[in-house]
Design a protein around this motif. Sequence first.
Motif, short mmCIF file in Angstrom:
data_model
loop_
_atom_site.label_atom_id
_atom_site.label_comp_id
_atom_site.label_asym_id
_atom_site.label_seq_id
_atom_site.Cartn_x
_atom_site.Cartn_y
_atom_site.Cartn_z
N GLU A 1 7.51 -4.57 -1.56
CA GLU A 1 8.57 -5.42 -2.11
C GLU A 1 8.52 -5.43 -3.64
O GLU A 1 9.56 -5.39 -4.32
CB GLU A 1 8.43 -6.84 -1.56
CG GLU A 1 8.80 -6.95 -0.08
CD GLU A 1 8.60 -8.35 0.47
OE1 GLU A 1 8.23 -9.24 -0.31
OE2 GLU A 1 8.82 -8.52 1.68
N LYS A 2 7.32 -5.48 -4.20
CA LYS A 2 7.17 -5.45 -5.66
C LYS A 2 7.71 -4.13 -6.23
O LYS A 2 8.38 -4.11 -7.25
CB LYS A 2 5.70 -5.64 -6.05
CG LYS A 2 5.16 -7.04 -5.77
CD LYS A 2 3.68 -7.12 -6.16
CE LYS A 2 3.13 -8.52 -5.87
NZ LYS A 2 1.69 -8.63 -6.19
N SER B 1 9.22 0.57 4.95
CA SER B 1 9.21 0.42 3.49
C SER B 1 10.60 0.68 2.92
O SER B 1 11.08 -0.07 2.05
CB SER B 1 8.20 1.40 2.87
OG SER B 1 6.90 1.13 3.31
N LYS C 1 12.89 -2.29 3.72
CA LYS C 1 12.64 -3.44 2.85
C LYS C 1 13.21 -3.21 1.45
O LYS C 1 13.83 -4.09 0.85
CB LYS C 1 11.13 -3.72 2.76
CG LYS C 1 10.59 -4.54 3.93
CD LYS C 1 9.16 -4.93 3.68
CE LYS C 1 8.68 -5.94 4.71
NZ LYS C 1 9.36 -7.25 4.55
N ALA D 1 0.66 -6.29 6.32
CA ALA D 1 1.43 -7.33 5.63
C ALA D 1 1.20 -7.26 4.13
O ALA D 1 2.14 -7.38 3.33
CB ALA D 1 1.05 -8.71 6.17
N GLU D 2 -0.06 -7.05 3.72
CA GLU D 2 -0.37 -6.93 2.29
C GLU D 2 0.33 -5.71 1.70
O GLU D 2 0.84 -5.74 0.57
CB GLU D 2 -1.89 -6.81 2.10
CG GLU D 2 -2.65 -8.09 2.41
CD GLU D 2 -4.16 -7.90 2.32
OE1 GLU D 2 -4.60 -6.84 1.82
OE2 GLU D 2 -4.89 -8.82 2.74
N ARG D 3 0.35 -4.61 2.47
CA ARG D 3 1.01 -3.39 2.01
C ARG D 3 2.49 -3.63 1.77
O ARG D 3 3.06 -3.18 0.77
CB ARG D 3 0.81 -2.27 3.05
CG ARG D 3 1.29 -0.91 2.61
CD ARG D 3 1.17 0.09 3.75
NE ARG D 3 1.31 1.47 3.30
CZ ARG D 3 2.46 2.08 3.08
NH1 ARG D 3 3.61 1.42 3.27
NH2 ARG D 3 2.49 3.34 2.67
N GLN E 1 3.96 -6.40 1.05
CA GLN E 1 4.15 -7.25 -0.13
C GLN E 1 4.20 -6.38 -1.39
O GLN E 1 5.01 -6.62 -2.29
CB GLN E 1 3.03 -8.28 -0.23
CG GLN E 1 3.12 -9.39 0.82
CD GLN E 1 1.88 -10.26 0.85
OE1 GLN E 1 0.97 -10.12 0.04
NE2 GLN E 1 1.85 -11.19 1.81
N ILE E 2 3.35 -5.36 -1.44
CA ILE E 2 3.35 -4.43 -2.57
C ILE E 2 4.63 -3.61 -2.56
O ILE E 2 5.22 -3.32 -3.61
CB ILE E 2 2.11 -3.53 -2.54
CG1 ILE E 2 0.84 -4.38 -2.66
CG2 ILE E 2 2.16 -2.49 -3.65
CD1 ILE E 2 -0.45 -3.61 -2.44
#
Length: 376
Positions: A302-303, A353, A356, A295-297, A299-300
């Motif tokens: 998305e950035k 990835s 997204k 989940a943390e990955r 989020q990155i």
Amino acid sequence: MKLNLNIQPLNTWINKAGIEPLLIAGPCSAETEDQLVATAHLLAKTGKVSALRAGIWKPRTRPGEFEGIGSIGLEWLKRAKAETGLPTAVEVATAKHVEEALAAGVDILWVGARSTVNPFTVQEIADALRGVDVPVMVKNPVNPDLSLWVGALERINNAGITKLAAIHRGFSSYEKSAFRNEPMWDLAIGLKTLAPHLPIINDPSHITGNRDLIGYISQKALDLDMQGLMIESHIDPTVAWTDAKQQVTPAALSDIIDNLHLRKPEVRDAAVNDKLHELRNQIDKIDDLLIQKMAERMQIVEKIGNYKKDNDITILQVNRWDEILQKRIGYAKALKLSGEFTEKFLELMHSESIRKQTEIMNEGQEAAPAEKLTHA
């Protein structure tokens, strides 16, 4: 979502003597009366066989090849059953096959891989079975499609057949390998997950196409908690009319079974179960951590997607993906992880990835007409 199949336990309609592992064996094709009956006697003599199988009608790829001896073979099966006491099993592909097999007293029917792939054929067989109390086994379709396999089982079950089992015989693949049909164990496991109470019988003969590999595949199938085996056996495989390379003599079959290691899905030993519980708890904690890190990955990811959008950068950079694959697979191998597993895992994450970042790139854009129709 679990399959809602109304089925009876396997030991209520086959293997009532509790022979382990459950074994259905016999020639790929019934060729002559002497060949079939002699093979049946040798198989019965081993004390390891629960049912006698034989191909009566053989669906072949091209015309002109031997397509089975036909209905006369049913009389040979009847004689073999009378002399050995073994229940009999045959493949059926049409309503007429069903009618003739039942009239001849065949105990178990199975739907072949070439039939399972066609819902019209399966429905015809199911309609012919309506109102009949006979065990039916359904082979996986030729192509790797779990839905077709499930659909065939549901059609047969909906016809009122409750003595039901699946047969895992492997799937066609363009990739060259040591096997005639790729096992694709994940599809069999997927079926087991959907229908935990459905018996699955493994067919190592058709998976391997090679008698030397039958023991290996049989062991793996039993280790994956499959409920039995269907193995082709011929009194003299060297002169078999069909699939000679994947058939074994009754004596060789007996040796294969003797060398299998039988394991149980559960044990009653409290100490063993306590240890398993402790180890599984460790896995649960690591799984929770893995999901958190994924989940943390994302989020990155998305950035990165937003940054690419703002700077008109394409989603895919092949060089970056090649770099990830090289570094991660090398690192994984150093930690004794399979390179194949690592590559599949990375490809799955990469695909997510890209999905997204594609969403981010398309934010605010009007959907294409096809998408509008899909979501209407």
